[in-house]
Design a protein around this motif. Structure first.
Motif, PDB file in Angstrom:
ATOM      1  N   LYS A 193       0.831  -1.212   0.000  1.00 39.21           N
ATOM      2  CA  LYS A 193       0.000   0.000   0.000  1.00 39.21           C
ATOM      3  C   LYS A 193       0.861   1.256   0.000  1.00 39.21           C
ATOM      4  CE  LYS A 193      -3.747  -2.410   2.396  1.00 39.21           C
ATOM      5  NZ  LYS A 193      -4.552  -2.526   3.648  1.00 39.21           N
ATOM      6  N   ARG A 194       1.967   1.210   0.741  1.00 42.85           N
ATOM      7  CA  ARG A 194       2.870   2.354   0.762  1.00 42.85           C
ATOM      8  C   ARG A 194       3.478   2.582  -0.625  1.00 42.85           C
ATOM      9  NH1 ARG A 194       7.431   1.934   5.148  1.00 42.85           N
ATOM     10  NH2 ARG A 194       5.665   2.447   6.517  1.00 42.85           N
ATOM     11  N   ALA A 195       3.905   1.507  -1.278  1.00 45.34           N
ATOM     12  CA  ALA A 195       4.485   1.634  -2.612  1.00 45.34           C
ATOM     13  C   ALA A 195       3.448   2.121  -3.622  1.00 45.34           C
ATOM     14  CB  ALA A 195       5.073   0.297  -3.057  1.00 45.34           C
ATOM     15  N   GLN A 196       2.222   1.638  -3.511  1.00 48.87           N
ATOM     16  CA  GLN A 196       1.171   2.074  -4.425  1.00 48.87           C
ATOM     17  C   GLN A 196       0.877   3.562  -4.262  1.00 48.87           C
ATOM     18  OE1 GLN A 196      -1.748  -0.903  -3.239  1.00 48.87           O
ATOM     19  NE2 GLN A 196      -1.604  -1.885  -5.256  1.00 48.87           N
ATOM     20  N   ALA A 197       0.919   4.037  -3.015  1.00 53.42           N
ATOM     21  CA  ALA A 197       0.638   5.444  -2.751  1.00 53.42           C
ATOM     22  C   ALA A 197       1.699   6.357  -3.348  1.00 53.42           C
ATOM     23  CB  ALA A 197       0.535   5.682  -1.244  1.00 53.42           C
ATOM     24  N   LEU A 198       2.926   5.850  -3.464  1.00 60.66           N
ATOM     25  CA  LEU A 198       4.040   6.638  -3.998  1.00 60.66           C
ATOM     26  C   LEU A 198       4.343   6.302  -5.455  1.00 60.66           C
ATOM     27  CD1 LEU A 198       6.413   6.374  -0.905  1.00 60.66           C
ATOM     28  CD2 LEU A 198       5.119   8.395  -1.621  1.00 60.66           C
ATOM     29  N   ASN A 199       3.500   5.495  -6.071  1.00 57.12           N
ATOM     30  CA  ASN A 199       3.744   5.003  -7.424  1.00 57.12           C
ATOM     31  C   ASN A 199       3.587   6.131  -8.441  1.00 57.12           C
ATOM     32  OD1 ASN A 199       4.325   2.957  -9.223  1.00 57.12           O
ATOM     33  ND2 ASN A 199       2.193   2.329  -9.476  1.00 57.12           N
ATOM     34  N   GLY A 200       4.670   6.457  -9.159  1.00 53.50           N
ATOM     35  CA  GLY A 200       4.598   7.472 -10.203  1.00 53.50           C
ATOM     36  C   GLY A 200       3.762   7.000 -11.380  1.00 53.50           C
ATOM     37  N   GLN A 201       3.302   7.926 -12.165  1.00 47.41           N
ATOM     38  CA  GLN A 201       2.402   7.581 -13.272  1.00 47.41           C
ATOM     39  C   GLN A 201       3.113   7.367 -14.598  1.00 47.41           C
ATOM     40  OE1 GLN A 201      -0.851   6.829 -12.660  1.00 47.41           O
ATOM     41  NE2 GLN A 201      -0.063   7.100 -10.576  1.00 47.41           N
ATOM     42  N   ARG A 202       4.321   7.871 -14.749  1.00 52.70           N
ATOM     43  CA  ARG A 202       4.997   7.765 -16.049  1.00 52.70           C
ATOM     44  C   ARG A 202       5.621   6.385 -16.247  1.00 52.70           C
ATOM     45  NH1 ARG A 202       8.472  13.017 -17.329  1.00 52.70           N
ATOM     46  NH2 ARG A 202       7.992  12.326 -19.451  1.00 52.70           N
ATOM     47  N   ASN A 203       5.980   5.742 -15.146  1.00 51.21           N
ATOM     48  CA  ASN A 203       6.552   4.389 -15.226  1.00 51.21           C
ATOM     49  C   ASN A 203       5.943   3.530 -14.121  1.00 51.21           C
ATOM     50  OD1 ASN A 203       8.280   2.310 -16.163  1.00 51.21           O
ATOM     51  ND2 ASN A 203       9.765   2.786 -14.585  1.00 51.21           N
ATOM     52  N   ALA A 204       4.629   3.634 -13.982  1.00 50.04           N
ATOM     53  CA  ALA A 204       3.937   2.991 -12.870  1.00 50.04           C
ATOM     54  C   ALA A 204       4.165   1.482 -12.863  1.00 50.04           C
ATOM     55  CB  ALA A 204       2.439   3.284 -12.947  1.00 50.04           C
ATOM     56  N   ALA A 205       4.385   0.963 -11.685  1.00 50.87           N
ATOM     57  CA  ALA A 205       4.589  -0.477 -11.523  1.00 50.87           C
ATOM     58  C   ALA A 205       3.260  -1.219 -11.588  1.00 50.87           C
ATOM     59  CB  ALA A 205       5.267  -0.758 -10.194  1.00 50.87           C
ATOM     60  N   ARG A 206       3.341  -2.483 -11.943  1.00 49.86           N
ATOM     61  CA  ARG A 206       2.187  -3.373 -11.828  1.00 49.86           C
ATOM     62  C   ARG A 206       2.320  -4.156 -10.538  1.00 49.86           C
ATOM     63  NH1 ARG A 206       0.398  -8.529 -13.299  1.00 49.86           N
ATOM     64  NH2 ARG A 206       2.208  -9.187 -14.515  1.00 49.86           N
ATOM     65  N   PHE A 207       1.227  -4.288  -9.790  1.00 52.19           N
ATOM     66  CA  PHE A 207       1.234  -4.988  -8.514  1.00 52.19           C
ATOM     67  C   PHE A 207       0.372  -6.240  -8.606  1.00 52.19           C
ATOM     68  CE2 PHE A 207       2.202  -0.620  -7.535  1.00 52.19           C
ATOM     69  CZ  PHE A 207       3.134  -0.680  -6.510  1.00 52.19           C
ATOM     70  N   ALA A 208       0.833  -7.318  -7.980  1.00 56.13           N
ATOM     71  CA  ALA A 208       0.065  -8.561  -7.907  1.00 56.13           C
ATOM     72  C   ALA A 208       0.211  -9.128  -6.504  1.00 56.13           C
ATOM     73  CB  ALA A 208       0.559  -9.566  -8.943  1.00 56.13           C
ATOM     74  N   VAL A 209      -0.919  -9.320  -5.841  1.00 58.94           N
ATOM     75  CA  VAL A 209      -0.936  -9.884  -4.490  1.00 58.94           C
ATOM     76  C   VAL A 209      -1.377 -11.339  -4.584  1.00 58.94           C
ATOM     77  CG1 VAL A 209      -1.980  -9.739  -2.201  1.00 58.94           C
ATOM     78  CG2 VAL A 209      -1.386  -7.639  -3.438  1.00 58.94           C
TER      79      VAL A 209
END
Length: 318
Positions: free
Chosen positions: A259-275
């Motif tokens: 959740k912390r990483a998602q909150a700081l996730n930039g939009q130009r090179n946004a990461a994909r998350f899988a739980v």
């Protein structure tokens, strides 16, 4: 398949396969970066499932300080600057990878960035210390672990191993056997004295840390705060593709880390998350089918990796 073990002394040793052919030399390289208390052997069976990549393994076997841990992760890229790279970093290994990547992107005076096409972060965090316990461990817990490590390293490693599975994984007989095998390897491979430490091959069961290296790893986990690094990397339009895999029931790096990483996730090179449902801190050991499915989708679809032609194609950097 040729794989290499890269040590802190800058040497490389081929493990089978003889001299690489010209075709193999052009293959993308995949760097496996393990975390605290593990060894390159962790990755051996996983690397075998990606035969069209040339595999490299980070070794912490000669590391005694935090700076040497950092150096161990960046060294493989410097030794082989040509060609395209991919990387997978687990736990502390993911943190060190992120830190290296952010340093390369820091500005014009930074070292030249290698051609890193993608990074998979698994069970990692931007900051391990979290006194709420929602995204990491309280500082007092890690401080106690450091004191215990100085007097009883084997016991400390075993206690850490007990934290790796989720509650559901502990209740599964098959998964219990997998974890018992891992704990058995850990128990018989306590860190060697510093003078005897050698880079371990991924096929060995030797613990890839000196006592000083284990201590440095815990010190790093207490100090590192990579929020700014993550923001920089995910804001860079020309950065590598990023995938963050995380166990839903990870008790070492709890879900708050995602959740912390998602909150700081930039939009130009946004990461994909899988739980991964019901998975703990080592889904590559305890949930291999789910792990394999995520990686297959990532390399075949997101990265455009074609195993038959052993090439990278498809989506290019912006």
């Amino acid at each position: 398949m040729m794989s290499k073990q890269i040590g802190m002394n800058g040497t490389t040793a081929a493990n089978g396969g003889g001299d690489a052919s010209a075709a193999k030399a052009k293959r993308p390289k995949l760097l496996w970066v393990h975390g605290w208390g593990m060894s390159p052997e962790t990755w051996r069976h996983l690397a075998a499932e990606l035969p069209a990549l040339d595999h490299r393994y980070v070794s912490y076997a000669s590391c005694r300080t935090i700076e040497e841990l950092r150096e161990a992760v960046s060294l493989p890229f410097r030794l082989e600057p040509e060609g395209e790279w991919h990387a997978i970093g687990w736990s502390m290994g993911g943190m060190l990878l992120l830190e290296a990547l952010a340093a390369w992107m820091a500005g014009p005076s930074s070292p030249a960035m290698p051609a890193v096409r993608s990074i998979v972060f698994c069970g990692t965090t931007l900051r391990f210390i979290d006194d709420t316990g929602q995204a990491g461990w309280p500082d007092r817990v890690v401080a106690r672990m450091r004191r215990r490590l100085a007097h009883a390293p084997e016991e400390t490693l075993r206690a850490f191993a007990e934290c790796l599975p989720s509650a559901a994984e502990r209740d599964d007989a098959g998964l219990r056997r997998v974890l018992a095998q891992y704990r058995a390897r850990t128990a018989c491979s306590a860190p060697a004295p510093m003078a005897a430490a050698q880079p371990a091959s991924p096929e060995s069961g030797v613990h890839a840390f000196t006592p000083e290296g284990l201590e440095a790893g815990l010190a790093y986990l207490q100090q590192a705060d990579l929020a700014a690094a993550w923001a920089r990397v995910t804001a860079a339009p020309a950065g590598p593709r990023l995938l963050w895999l995380h166990g839903a029931d990870d008790t070492v790096c709890p879900l708050g880390a995602v959740k912390r990483a998602q909150a700081l996730n930039g939009q130009r090179n946004a990461a994909r998350f899988a739980v991964l449902p019901q998975a703990g801190h080592v889904p590559f050991l305890t949930q291999p089918a789910r792990w394999r499915k995520e990686l297959t989708s990532w390399y075949d679809n997101d990265i455009g990796f074609n195993r038959d032609s052993a090439s990278i194609s498809g989506r290019e950097r912006e």
